[in-house]
Scaffold this motif. Structure first.
Motif, PDB file in Angstrom:
ATOM      1  N   GLY A 108       0.431  -1.033   0.423  1.00 34.12           N
ATOM      2  CA  GLY A 108      -0.125  -0.437  -0.019  1.00 34.12           C
ATOM      3  C   GLY A 108       0.721   1.134   0.177  1.00 34.12           C
ATOM      4  O   GLY A 108       1.159   1.802   1.658  1.00 34.12           O
ATOM      5  N   ALA A 109       1.339   1.278  -1.463  1.00 33.94           N
ATOM      6  CA  ALA A 109       1.944   2.976  -1.344  1.00 33.94           C
ATOM      7  C   ALA A 109       1.183   4.239  -0.959  1.00 33.94           C
ATOM      8  O   ALA A 109      -0.070   3.921  -1.302  1.00 33.94           O
ATOM      9  CB  ALA A 109       2.654   2.896  -2.542  1.00 33.94           C
ATOM     10  N   MET A 116       0.263  -3.790  -8.880  1.00 34.54           N
ATOM     11  CA  MET A 116       1.412  -3.478  -9.755  1.00 34.54           C
ATOM     12  C   MET A 116       2.283  -3.907  -8.438  1.00 34.54           C
ATOM     13  O   MET A 116       2.763  -4.974  -8.878  1.00 34.54           O
ATOM     14  CB  MET A 116       1.849  -1.475  -9.568  1.00 34.54           C
ATOM     15  N   MET A 117       1.624  -4.441  -7.029  1.00 33.42           N
ATOM     16  CA  MET A 117       2.475  -4.417  -6.218  1.00 33.42           C
ATOM     17  C   MET A 117       1.695  -6.521  -5.582  1.00 33.42           C
ATOM     18  O   MET A 117       0.823  -6.654  -5.630  1.00 33.42           O
ATOM     19  CB  MET A 117       3.427  -3.587  -5.034  1.00 33.42           C
ATOM     20  N   ALA A 245       5.844  -2.323 -11.770  1.00 31.18           N
ATOM     21  CA  ALA A 245       6.323  -0.800 -10.765  1.00 31.18           C
ATOM     22  C   ALA A 245       7.283  -0.039 -10.729  1.00 31.18           C
ATOM     23  O   ALA A 245       6.579   1.291 -11.334  1.00 31.18           O
ATOM     24  CB  ALA A 245       6.083  -1.493  -9.319  1.00 31.18           C
ATOM     25  N   ILE A 246       7.972  -0.230 -11.300  1.00 31.17           N
ATOM     26  CA  ILE A 246       8.453   1.233 -11.700  1.00 31.17           C
ATOM     27  C   ILE A 246       8.550   2.014 -13.370  1.00 31.17           C
ATOM     28  O   ILE A 246       8.090   3.300 -13.320  1.00 31.17           O
ATOM     29  CB  ILE A 246       9.910   0.426 -11.851  1.00 31.17           C
ATOM     30  N   LYS A 253       4.180   9.678 -13.561  1.00 30.87           N
ATOM     31  CA  LYS A 253       4.739  10.597 -12.651  1.00 30.87           C
ATOM     32  C   LYS A 253       4.698  10.881 -10.900  1.00 30.87           C
ATOM     33  O   LYS A 253       4.203  11.114 -10.164  1.00 30.87           O
ATOM     34  CB  LYS A 253       4.840  12.001 -12.807  1.00 30.87           C
ATOM     35  N   ILE A 254       5.050   9.673 -10.788  1.00 30.58           N
ATOM     36  CA  ILE A 254       5.213   8.289  -8.982  1.00 30.58           C
ATOM     37  C   ILE A 254       6.395   8.827  -8.431  1.00 30.58           C
ATOM     38  O   ILE A 254       7.353   7.793  -9.502  1.00 30.58           O
ATOM     39  CB  ILE A 254       4.376   7.900  -8.015  1.00 30.58           C
ATOM     40  N   ASP A 255       7.031   9.571  -7.795  1.00 37.26           N
ATOM     41  CA  ASP A 255       8.184   9.288  -7.330  1.00 37.26           C
ATOM     42  C   ASP A 255       8.387   7.904  -6.607  1.00 37.26           C
ATOM     43  O   ASP A 255       8.135   7.609  -6.463  1.00 37.26           O
ATOM     44  CB  ASP A 255       8.052  11.036  -5.565  1.00 37.26           C
ATOM     45  N   ASP A 256      10.021   8.142  -7.528  1.00 40.10           N
ATOM     46  CA  ASP A 256      10.683   6.524  -6.583  1.00 40.10           C
ATOM     47  C   ASP A 256      10.744   5.833  -5.372  1.00 40.10           C
ATOM     48  O   ASP A 256      11.248   4.753  -4.716  1.00 40.10           O
ATOM     49  CB  ASP A 256      11.593   6.106  -7.367  1.00 40.10           C
ATOM     50  N   THR A 257      11.086   7.184  -4.875  1.00 41.61           N
ATOM     51  CA  THR A 257      11.705   7.048  -3.591  1.00 41.61           C
ATOM     52  C   THR A 257      10.568   7.060  -2.206  1.00 41.61           C
ATOM     53  O   THR A 257      11.756   6.861  -1.104  1.00 41.61           O
ATOM     54  CB  THR A 257      12.670   8.336  -3.342  1.00 41.61           C
ATOM     55  N   LEU A 258       9.069   7.346  -2.634  1.00 44.74           N
ATOM     56  CA  LEU A 258       8.920   7.110  -1.789  1.00 44.74           C
ATOM     57  C   LEU A 258       7.973   5.880  -1.134  1.00 44.74           C
ATOM     58  O   LEU A 258       8.081   5.815   0.553  1.00 44.74           O
ATOM     59  CB  LEU A 258       6.701   7.240  -2.092  1.00 44.74           C
TER      60      LEU A 258
END
Ligand code: PEP
Ligand code: MG
Length: 922
Positions: A108-109, A116-117, A245-246, A253-258
């Motif tokens: 759950g991002a 995706m996950m 997912a990447i 445009k979702i930040d990879d570092t979240l």
């Protein structure tokens, strides 16, 4: 205080809510416990039935991945405390042989990334606890079915064993028993399958790569529930960095570092018989916005059965009428109301009914089409749930494109033969043509066509106008084809590298397939997705609904309200009266960029060529006279269409070669003439012309004789253009109209250039005003599109009434990228290697933004009343628009079809920058 890594949700053993929240609002909490975790906590807090559990934070995922998949110090102990707490709250233990606790482990991002996950269900089962589950539920079939599902999911998701191996085993079993459906397998069959699955696990899990499940060097399905739990949590963290997912994050445009959170939640079962069910629903219709409950459910099933489509689902409206589910159905309808009242938005939700009792497993703000977004926003304002400002924030500007261009019929089925870049939205169907002349000829015969080119050039304009859509095999999203297509609102797919185009042979080979297309073959292109299809896909026409108009009017009210921050204008880039009119219809408040070179195409090209290549003054003057007449007419048309509105006319900008023929073509012609034995005297004129053409060749034309340099080297060109602009304005004033031209000087790098050109322009305007006997007040400004201009804006601003930031050139020259060469060649690689976060030609880069900042500040220092805007491609990009507001610009200018998008994005930028409600999540 030490960092908290775990938060619990749901009730305790006494039924009291013991939820811990990670922030005051869901929006705050979601950055810590992810969207799913934050909403589970919220639902528990508003009294909805949520199976208890706990959430491990996104920050833990970031730390775990960052350390090379190593748990941060102390976190495993913290999780263990929460695990024990959950066992206490439920009065059950994981792995218990009498009444085992089973949990689900889900990702759950902060932003939802559907499908995706990873997820693991039924965790906690082993050879002993399955017997406890059977004893407790008195349902042997259910027990073995749950265990075999768990082994299957765990092996696939956590250990990477090919899921098909399990499906094959199920199919074998069904064949052996002579049955068709999974549900026809009995307890003994499922028990057998469980053993088979354990065998598949042992055979396919690499014991060296996973020593934790191979204590004796031989892999075996882990029996320790705590090990199962840890491995499942690690798998969820790992699923944040899978290629799909990447890719999803890149596209959205979702930040990879979240990072993602992990939710460990008590299992509830929808597959415990006819009074159990599972389903997904939306509180309103996400496709068209109708105010109706929308969704499906399945009786006696687990969540993945709904998604897998094994059985046909039932419509949600039937739930309260289903025997044994009436009360749960009623409860769900009540939950719909509670959720909408609480969130004041259209929600999507997942639920399970276990033996007649409803449990909520998830809710989030529902994803929706543009049509639905508009309708729901309007309904919610009418219902008094949200303000107009909130409604504005609820519609994603990018989505408006869906409403403005024809689209493939959503019901259509088709095969994609190749894919390119989605350069200009909308869909088109037509016959393949390889040249502009062919496109025009098709158009004249009223046959729709698609212009297929390696890349287009300014010469192709007439073909581009004639064609329904444009398809190229080379060039990126700001290639000539893409920019012009967007400007015209024509669908365009560019850079489709699989297309091997042989324009001479009038043939396209689609590599990797056996498709060969010839002139006249019908194809369909989708500029919104980049898809190319052989044959005709049915199209649907855009319906500009009243809702769109209403919301844009509200957006305009916000943009124009000076009491709530700076007025933020929207202008357009247009260079002909038809586009000007279209942009006014779409709500443009003026023209921010009229590229006058676009008025020099077609017949005019010969005239400008004869000016440039003239070897005597008479020829030059004659050409200038013809241009003056033509341009005066052009400007009259433009100013009339934009009466009372600003029209910024830019003096000639392009590199000279864009007006001249390619010397290589002429050299070939000469060689052919020689081959035919033509005499030297016959060849002389051609040779002289070739020598002249050669003398204008530049090694790097984009940095050569172009922009203001052109008008400085050929002042007659500026004189002619200024006279045409001023005369057109004077003629219209005499007719009682209110033309408002402004003159813009391109590619300024030093203040001296602007000073010189300004004097020349002022003198030209004055001369016309005197000759025509009218008063002319024509502001003069310049483009800021070179780094030197940005850093010396405090000097240049002294001679400018306005600045317009040309971020196409400013991006090229700040990065040292030639956009036509780099966009398809290596920007994609730069993005995947994370050298760049976004394509700087699409979304303003922060380095280029610093240039703009310097320019705005310098300009205001020199001239406090200077008007600043942007006319590069990023002027129509919602994310960039937000930055432009914060950088202090007064307006953005974009192609006509982006005007509605920009109107909405400008209002959103203003609302958000002034502390108002936030945008809908991606
Ligand atoms: C720019 O450079 O951003 C601009 C608008 O000018 P052009 O694209 O015509 O070079
Ligand atoms: Mg430019």
């Amino acid at each position: 205080m030490a960092e908290k890594h775990v938060y619990r949700f749901g009730h305790d053993e006494a039924g009291n809510n013991v939820t811990e929240v990670a922030g005051k609002t869901v929006d705050e909490a979601k950055w810590i416990t992810g969207g799913k975790g934050a909403n589970l906590a919220e639902m528990a807090n508003i009294g909805l039935p949520v199976p208890p559990g706990f959430t491990i934070t996104c920050q833990t995922c970031v730390a775990y991945s960052g350390a090379g998949n190593v748990w941060p110090e102390g976190v495993l102990d913290e999780i263990d405390e929460y695990r024990k707490d959950l066992e206490k709250r439920m009065g059950k233990k994981l792995g218990d042989e009498n009444d085992p606790l089973l949990v689900s482990v889900r990702s759950g991002a902060p932003f939802s990334m559907p499908g995706m996950m990873d997820t693991v269900l039924n965790l906690g089962l082993n050879d002993r606890s399955v017997l406890g589950l059977i004893k407790k539920t008195n349902n042997e079939r259910f027990g073995w079915d749950s265990y075999r599902r768990f082994i299957q999911m765990f092996s696939d998701v956590v250990m990477g064993v090919d899921g098909q191996l399990f499906e094959d085993a199920i199919n074998e079993k069904k064949a052996e028993k002579g049955v068709k459906l999974d549900t026809e397998l009995d307890a003994a069959d499922l028990k057998d399958l469980t053993e088979t699955f354990k065998g598949i696990f042992a055979k396919n899990v690499d014991s060296q790569a996973h020593p934790e499940v191979a204590p004796d060097g031989i892999a075996s399905f882990p029996q320790d529930p705590l090990l199962q739990l840890r491995l499942a949590e690690q798998a969820v963290f790992g699923s944040w960095n899978t290629p799909r997912a990447i890719l999803y994050r890149k596209q959205n445009k979702i930040d990879d570092t979240l990072g993602t959170a992990v939710n460990v939640q008590v299992m509830v079962f929808g597959n415990m018989g006819e009074t159990s069910a599972t389903g997904v629903a939306f509180t309103r219709n996400p496709a068209d916005g109708t105010n109706e409950r929308y969704g499906d459910f399945l009786v006696n099933a687990q969540g993945e059965d709904v998604v897998a489509g094994i059985r046909n689902t039932e419509p949600i409206a039937d739930l309260p009428k289903t025997p044994g589910l009436e009360q749960a159905g009623k409860d769900l309808y009540h939950v719909f109301e509670i959720l909408e009242d609480h969130y004041a938005d259209m929600m999507d939700l997942e639920f399970t009914i276990q033996e007649g009792k409803l449990w909520m497993l998830q809710t989030r703000v529902g994803k929706r089409t543009a049509l639905s977004a508009l309708k729901v926003a309007m309904q919610m304002v009418e219902e008094g749930r949200i303000t107009k400002e909130q409604a504005i924030m609820r519609v994603a500007p990018e989505q408006l494109d869906q409403l403005l261009h024809p689209q493939f019929d959503p019901k259509a089925k088709y095969d994609v033969i190749a894919k390119g870049m989605n350069a200009s939205p909308g869909a088109a169907v037509g016959a393949v043509v390889f040249s502009s002349d062919a496109a025009v000829s098709y158009k004249n015969r009223e046959k729709p066509c698609i212009l297929v080119r390696w890349e287009t050039t300014p010469d192709d304009l007439k073909g581009m106008v004639a064609a329904e859509g444009i398809l190229t095999s080379h060039g990126g999203k700001t290639s000539h084809a893409a920019v012009i297509a967007r400007g015209m609102g024509a669908p365009c797919v560019c850079g489709a590298e699989a297309l091997k185009i042989d324009a001479k042979a009038k043939e396209v080979v689609v590599s990797g397939t056996d498709v060969v297309l010839h002139e006249g073959d019908i194809i369909s292109i989708n500029g919104t997705t980049g898809d190319i299809i052989k044959g005709a896909v049915p199209l649907t026409r855009p319906s500009l609904t009243g809702d769109l108009e209403t919301i844009l009017t509200w957006a305009d009210d916000v943009r124009h309200d000076a009491s709530r921050g700076r007025i933020f204008g929207v202008r357009t880039n247009a260079d002909n009266p038809a586009d000007a009119q279209l942009s006014v219809d779409f709500g443009a408040e003026g023209i921010g960029l009229d590229r006058t070179e676009h008025m020099f195409l077609g017949d005019r090209k010969q005239i400008i060529q004869s000016f440039i290549l003239a070897d005597n003054d008479g020829q030059k003057q004659q050409a200038l006279g013809q241009l003056l007449t033509a341009q005066t007419g052009d400007f009259e048309g433009m100013f009339k269409a934009m009466d009372g509105k600003t029209v910024i006319v830019r003096l000639l900008d392009p590199p000279l070669h864009e007006f001249l023929d390619n010397p290589r073509d002429l050299a070939v012609e000469i060689a052919r003439a020689e081959g035919r034995g033509e005499t030297e005297s016959q060849l002389k004129a051609m040779r002289d012309r070739l020598a002249r053409l050669d003398s204008f060749q530049e090694a790097n034309p984009m940095l050569g004789l172009r922009g203001c340099r052109l008008g400085i080297v050929y002042p007659e060109l500026n004189d002619m253009q200024v006279r045409a602009i001023a005369s057109a304005a004077a003629h219209l004033i005499k007719q009682g109209l209110n033309p408002k031209p402004e003159i813009m000087v391109p590619l300024i790098s030093t203040v001296e250039e602007l000073k010189l050109v300004r004097e020349q322009v002022e003198a030209g305007v004055k001369a016309v005003a005197e000759a025509e006997g009218v008063e002319l007040d024509i502001p003069i400004g310049c483009m800021i599109e070179l780094p030197r201009a940005a850093v010396t804006a405090d000097e240049i601003g002294q001679y400018a009434d306005f600045f317009s930031f040309g971020t196409n050139d400013l991006t090229q020259t700040t990065f040292g990228f030639s956009r036509d060469d780099v966009e398809s060649a290596f920007i994609p690689q730069y993005l995947s290697k994370k050298i760049l976060k976004t394509n700087p030609f699409e979304t303003l880069d922060y380095g280029v933004a610093k240039m703009v900042k310097m320019g705005v500040e310098g300009g205001h220092k020199a001239n406090p009343t200077i008007v600043c805007g942007v006319c590069g491609e990023t002027g129509g990009d919602p994310d960039s628009i937000h930055m432009y507001y914060d950088l202090g610009l007064d307006y953005v200018s974009c192609s006509p079809y982006r005007v509605p998008v920009a109107r909405l994005a400008c209002a959103q930028a203003k609302i958000e920058s002034n502390g108002g409600p936030k945008k809908l999540e991606k």
